[in-house]
Scaffold this motif. Structure first.
Motif, PDB file in Angstrom:
ATOM      1  N   LEU A   6      24.804 -27.292  -8.426  1.00 45.75           N
ATOM      2  CA  LEU A   6      23.758 -27.026  -9.409  1.00 45.75           C
ATOM      3  C   LEU A   6      22.379 -27.069  -8.769  1.00 45.75           C
ATOM      4  CD1 LEU A   6      23.523 -26.407 -12.414  1.00 45.75           C
ATOM      5  CD2 LEU A   6      23.225 -28.848 -12.815  1.00 45.75           C
ATOM      6  N   TRP A   7      22.139 -28.020  -7.851  1.00 47.02           N
ATOM      7  CA  TRP A   7      20.871 -28.089  -7.123  1.00 47.02           C
ATOM      8  C   TRP A   7      20.656 -26.805  -6.326  1.00 47.02           C
ATOM      9  CZ3 TRP A   7      17.425 -31.986  -4.756  1.00 47.02           C
ATOM     10  CH2 TRP A   7      17.211 -33.074  -5.588  1.00 47.02           C
ATOM     11  N   LEU A   8      21.691 -26.310  -5.674  1.00 45.09           N
ATOM     12  CA  LEU A   8      21.562 -25.093  -4.875  1.00 45.09           C
ATOM     13  C   LEU A   8      21.247 -23.879  -5.748  1.00 45.09           C
ATOM     14  CD1 LEU A   8      24.478 -25.474  -2.311  1.00 45.09           C
ATOM     15  CD2 LEU A   8      22.045 -25.892  -1.946  1.00 45.09           C
ATOM     16  N   VAL A   9      21.941 -23.756  -6.865  1.00 45.76           N
ATOM     17  CA  VAL A   9      21.722 -22.605  -7.756  1.00 45.76           C
ATOM     18  C   VAL A   9      20.330 -22.654  -8.360  1.00 45.76           C
ATOM     19  CG1 VAL A   9      22.466 -21.533  -9.908  1.00 45.76           C
ATOM     20  CG2 VAL A   9      24.172 -22.265  -8.246  1.00 45.76           C
ATOM     21  N   ILE A  10      19.951 -23.786  -8.911  1.00 42.24           N
ATOM     22  CA  ILE A  10      18.627 -23.900  -9.547  1.00 42.24           C
ATOM     23  C   ILE A  10      17.533 -23.782  -8.492  1.00 42.24           C
ATOM     24  CG2 ILE A  10      17.127 -25.427 -10.871  1.00 42.24           C
ATOM     25  CD1 ILE A  10      19.268 -25.431 -12.770  1.00 42.24           C
ATOM     26  N   GLY A  11      17.743 -24.380  -7.332  1.00 47.81           N
ATOM     27  CA  GLY A  11      16.772 -24.247  -6.234  1.00 47.81           C
ATOM     28  C   GLY A  11      16.594 -22.802  -5.818  1.00 47.81           C
ATOM     29  N   GLY A  12      17.701 -22.054  -5.765  1.00 51.76           N
ATOM     30  CA  GLY A  12      17.624 -20.630  -5.427  1.00 51.76           C
ATOM     31  C   GLY A  12      16.850 -19.836  -6.462  1.00 51.76           C
ATOM     32  N   VAL A  13      17.089 -20.118  -7.727  1.00 49.76           N
ATOM     33  CA  VAL A  13      16.377 -19.415  -8.800  1.00 49.76           C
ATOM     34  C   VAL A  13      14.889 -19.745  -8.761  1.00 49.76           C
ATOM     35  CG1 VAL A  13      16.106 -19.249 -11.311  1.00 49.76           C
ATOM     36  CG2 VAL A  13      18.384 -19.179 -10.300  1.00 49.76           C
ATOM     37  N   ILE A  14      14.562 -21.015  -8.598  1.00 48.05           N
ATOM     38  CA  ILE A  14      13.155 -21.426  -8.548  1.00 48.05           C
ATOM     39  C   ILE A  14      12.470 -20.820  -7.327  1.00 48.05           C
ATOM     40  CG2 ILE A  14      11.640 -23.425  -8.177  1.00 48.05           C
ATOM     41  CD1 ILE A  14      13.600 -24.973 -10.007  1.00 48.05           C
ATOM     42  N   GLY A  29      15.184 -14.520   2.398  1.00 46.00           N
ATOM     43  CA  GLY A  29      16.497 -14.315   1.814  1.00 46.00           C
ATOM     44  C   GLY A  29      16.889 -15.457   0.900  1.00 46.00           C
ATOM     45  N   ILE A  30      18.153 -15.478   0.532  1.00 50.47           N
ATOM     46  CA  ILE A  30      18.627 -16.464  -0.430  1.00 50.47           C
ATOM     47  C   ILE A  30      18.564 -17.883   0.126  1.00 50.47           C
ATOM     48  CG2 ILE A  30      21.046 -16.228   0.195  1.00 50.47           C
ATOM     49  CD1 ILE A  30      21.601 -16.544  -2.874  1.00 50.47           C
ATOM     50  N   LEU A  31      18.845 -18.067   1.409  1.00 52.18           N
ATOM     51  CA  LEU A  31      18.804 -19.398   1.992  1.00 52.18           C
ATOM     52  C   LEU A  31      17.385 -19.967   1.956  1.00 52.18           C
ATOM     53  CD1 LEU A  31      20.427 -21.615   3.360  1.00 52.18           C
ATOM     54  CD2 LEU A  31      19.905 -20.545   5.538  1.00 52.18           C
ATOM     55  N   LEU A  32      16.417 -19.163   2.308  1.00 55.04           N
ATOM     56  CA  LEU A  32      15.029 -19.623   2.265  1.00 55.04           C
ATOM     57  C   LEU A  32      14.570 -19.844   0.831  1.00 55.04           C
ATOM     58  CD1 LEU A  32      12.806 -20.421   4.144  1.00 55.04           C
ATOM     59  CD2 LEU A  32      11.959 -18.086   4.089  1.00 55.04           C
ATOM     60  N   ASN A  33      15.055 -19.034  -0.112  1.00 51.96           N
ATOM     61  CA  ASN A  33      14.736 -19.260  -1.531  1.00 51.96           C
ATOM     62  C   ASN A  33      15.243 -20.624  -1.997  1.00 51.96           C
ATOM     63  OD1 ASN A  33      13.342 -16.900  -2.108  1.00 51.96           O
ATOM     64  ND2 ASN A  33      15.162 -15.815  -2.773  1.00 51.96           N
ATOM     65  N   ILE A  34      16.443 -20.979  -1.583  1.00 48.70           N
ATOM     66  CA  ILE A  34      17.013 -22.282  -1.955  1.00 48.70           C
ATOM     67  C   ILE A  34      16.177 -23.412  -1.370  1.00 48.70           C
ATOM     68  CG2 ILE A  34      19.004 -23.808  -1.639  1.00 48.70           C
ATOM     69  CD1 ILE A  34      20.759 -21.257  -1.796  1.00 48.70           C
ATOM     70  N   VAL A  35      15.820 -23.294  -0.103  1.00 45.21           N
ATOM     71  CA  VAL A  35      15.014 -24.324   0.551  1.00 45.21           C
ATOM     72  C   VAL A  35      13.654 -24.456  -0.129  1.00 45.21           C
ATOM     73  CG1 VAL A  35      13.848 -24.949   2.700  1.00 45.21           C
ATOM     74  CG2 VAL A  35      16.196 -24.113   2.760  1.00 45.21           C
ATOM     75  N   VAL A  36      13.009 -23.322  -0.406  1.00 47.66           N
ATOM     76  CA  VAL A  36      11.703 -23.342  -1.077  1.00 47.66           C
ATOM     77  C   VAL A  36      11.822 -23.980  -2.460  1.00 47.66           C
ATOM     78  CG1 VAL A  36       9.948 -21.849  -2.147  1.00 47.66           C
ATOM     79  CG2 VAL A  36      10.681 -21.434   0.188  1.00 47.66           C
ATOM     80  N   GLY A  37      12.871 -23.657  -3.187  1.00 44.89           N
ATOM     81  CA  GLY A  37      13.066 -24.226  -4.515  1.00 44.89           C
ATOM     82  C   GLY A  37      13.267 -25.723  -4.494  1.00 44.89           C
ATOM     83  N   ILE A  38      14.077 -26.214  -3.576  1.00 45.22           N
ATOM     84  CA  ILE A  38      14.360 -27.649  -3.511  1.00 45.22           C
ATOM     85  C   ILE A  38      13.147 -28.425  -2.993  1.00 45.22           C
ATOM     86  CG2 ILE A  38      15.774 -29.397  -2.356  1.00 45.22           C
ATOM     87  CD1 ILE A  38      18.124 -27.413  -2.600  1.00 45.22           C
ATOM     88  N   VAL A  39      12.515 -27.936  -1.931  1.00 48.19           N
ATOM     89  CA  VAL A  39      11.324 -28.610  -1.411  1.00 48.19           C
ATOM     90  C   VAL A  39      10.189 -28.528  -2.434  1.00 48.19           C
ATOM     91  CG1 VAL A  39       9.578 -28.588   0.417  1.00 48.19           C
ATOM     92  CG2 VAL A  39      11.981 -28.265   0.988  1.00 48.19           C
ATOM     93  N   GLY A  40      10.065 -27.386  -3.102  1.00 45.52           N
ATOM     94  CA  GLY A  40       9.059 -27.242  -4.149  1.00 45.52           C
ATOM     95  C   GLY A  40       9.279 -28.210  -5.292  1.00 45.52           C
ATOM     96  N   ALA A  41      10.521 -28.496  -5.610  1.00 43.02           N
ATOM     97  CA  ALA A  41      10.825 -29.477  -6.657  1.00 43.02           C
ATOM     98  C   ALA A  41      10.342 -30.862  -6.253  1.00 43.02           C
ATOM     99  CB  ALA A  41      12.320 -29.492  -6.942  1.00 43.02           C
ATOM    100  N   THR A  64       7.839 -27.800 -13.425  1.00 45.71           N
ATOM    101  CA  THR A  64       7.301 -28.642 -12.359  1.00 45.71           C
ATOM    102  C   THR A  64       7.822 -28.186 -11.004  1.00 45.71           C
ATOM    103  OG1 THR A  64       7.157 -30.539 -13.842  1.00 45.71           O
ATOM    104  CG2 THR A  64       7.202 -31.019 -11.491  1.00 45.71           C
ATOM    105  N   SER A  65       9.094 -27.885 -10.922  1.00 38.44           N
ATOM    106  CA  SER A  65       9.688 -27.401  -9.675  1.00 38.44           C
ATOM    107  C   SER A  65       9.122 -26.050  -9.280  1.00 38.44           C
ATOM    108  CB  SER A  65      11.202 -27.306  -9.816  1.00 38.44           C
ATOM    109  OG  SER A  65      11.750 -28.548 -10.118  1.00 38.44           O
ATOM    110  N   LEU A  66       8.929 -25.177 -10.258  1.00 32.78           N
ATOM    111  CA  LEU A  66       8.374 -23.851  -9.978  1.00 32.78           C
ATOM    112  C   LEU A  66       6.943 -23.954  -9.462  1.00 32.78           C
ATOM    113  CD1 LEU A  66       8.713 -20.774 -10.063  1.00 32.78           C
ATOM    114  CD2 LEU A  66       7.964 -20.839 -12.449  1.00 32.78           C
ATOM    115  N   VAL A  67       6.137 -24.790 -10.082  1.00 27.65           N
ATOM    116  CA  VAL A  67       4.745 -24.970  -9.624  1.00 27.65           C
ATOM    117  C   VAL A  67       4.735 -25.557  -8.212  1.00 27.65           C
ATOM    118  CG1 VAL A  67       2.621 -26.279 -10.036  1.00 27.65           C
ATOM    119  CG2 VAL A  67       3.769 -25.148 -11.931  1.00 27.65           C
TER     120      VAL A  67
END
Length: 85
Positions: A6-14, A29-41, A64-67
């Protein structure tokens, strides 16, 4: 295990939404999107004093994660190009 997925999916979307807002979607790509989403959170949680690991996914934790992810991409753009675009 479900929480991790769930963290990976939501992190990817964010991360994907933040990259669209910052117009860097074609560069990552998708891997960097996941990293950006999780670190952004984490960044959003630090800035707004909230906890992203509270268990429940709410609209506020998502925003909050998106911001946080947008701020992360702005900092990366500033360092790479010398300007936020």
């Amino acid at each position: 295990m479900v929480g991790f997925i769930l963290w990976l999916v939501i992190g990817g979307v964010i991360g994907w939404l933040a990259s669209i807002v910052m117009r860097t979607d074609a560069q990552q790509g998708i891997l960097l999107n996941i990293v950006v989403g999780i670190v952004g959170a984490f960044i959003g949680g630090l800035l707004f004093g909230g906890s992203i690991n509270g268990g429940a996914i709410t609209v506020m934790t998502f925003v909050t994660s998106l911001v946080g992810a947008i701020i992360l991409l702005a900092i990366v753009n500033l360092v790479r190009r010398g300007a936020v675009r």
